[in-house]
Design a protein around this motif. Structure first.
Motif, PDB file in Angstrom:
ATOM      1  N   PHE A  50       0.836  -1.199   0.000  1.00  9.87           N
ATOM      2  CA  PHE A  50       0.000   0.000   0.000  1.00  9.87           C
ATOM      3  C   PHE A  50       0.874   1.254   0.000  1.00  9.87           C
ATOM      4  CE2 PHE A  50      -2.365   3.340   2.242  1.00  9.87           C
ATOM      5  CZ  PHE A  50      -3.469   3.424   1.408  1.00  9.87           C
ATOM      6  N   LYS A  51       1.932   1.256   0.798  1.00  2.30           N
ATOM      7  CA  LYS A  51       2.836   2.408   0.834  1.00  2.30           C
ATOM      8  C   LYS A  51       3.488   2.642  -0.530  1.00  2.30           C
ATOM      9  CE  LYS A  51       4.247   2.634   5.658  1.00  2.30           C
ATOM     10  NZ  LYS A  51       5.379   2.488   6.565  1.00  2.30           N
ATOM     11  N   SER A  52       3.926   1.579  -1.165  1.00  2.00           N
ATOM     12  CA  SER A  52       4.600   1.752  -2.454  1.00  2.00           C
ATOM     13  C   SER A  52       3.618   2.246  -3.528  1.00  2.00           C
ATOM     14  CB  SER A  52       5.259   0.449  -2.896  1.00  2.00           C
ATOM     15  OG  SER A  52       4.286  -0.524  -3.206  1.00  2.00           O
ATOM     16  N   ARG A  53       2.352   1.859  -3.428  1.00  2.83           N
ATOM     17  CA  ARG A  53       1.364   2.336  -4.400  1.00  2.83           C
ATOM     18  C   ARG A  53       0.992   3.791  -4.159  1.00  2.83           C
ATOM     19  NH1 ARG A  53      -3.300  -1.817  -3.917  1.00  2.83           N
ATOM     20  NH2 ARG A  53      -2.326  -2.004  -1.910  1.00  2.83           N
ATOM     21  N   THR A  54       0.959   4.218  -2.906  1.00  3.24           N
ATOM     22  CA  THR A  54       0.534   5.586  -2.606  1.00  3.24           C
ATOM     23  C   THR A  54       1.689   6.577  -2.680  1.00  3.24           C
ATOM     24  OG1 THR A  54       0.810   5.187  -0.238  1.00  3.24           O
ATOM     25  CG2 THR A  54      -1.406   4.875  -1.174  1.00  3.24           C
TER      26      THR A  54
END
Length: 66
Positions: A50-54
């Motif tokens: 999720f962090k890498s996508r956001t």
């Protein structure tokens, strides 16, 4: 007929004694699980994904054209 019933009762008693006092099946030992079974590992993977996508801008947004 009485011998057949006695034989069945004898087998049942032997099986029950085996279950009660037989060799340990290892049910008390902790089961080893792989990382895909570990809830904490899966939670960390979801958080990292999720962090890498956001963190990166999406295609087509004005920030990505700079």
């Amino acid at each position: 007929m009485i011998y057949l019933l006695a034989l069945i009762a004898f087998v049942v008693v032997i099986v029950l004694l085996w279950k009660a006092f037989g060799p340990d099946t290892g049910a008390d030992t902790k089961r080893v699980s792989g990382p895909d079974d570990d809830p904490e590992f899966l939670w960390k993977m979801d958080r990292d994904n999720f962090k890498s996508r956001t963190d990166r801008p999406e295609k087509g947004t004005p920030e990505s054209r700079e």
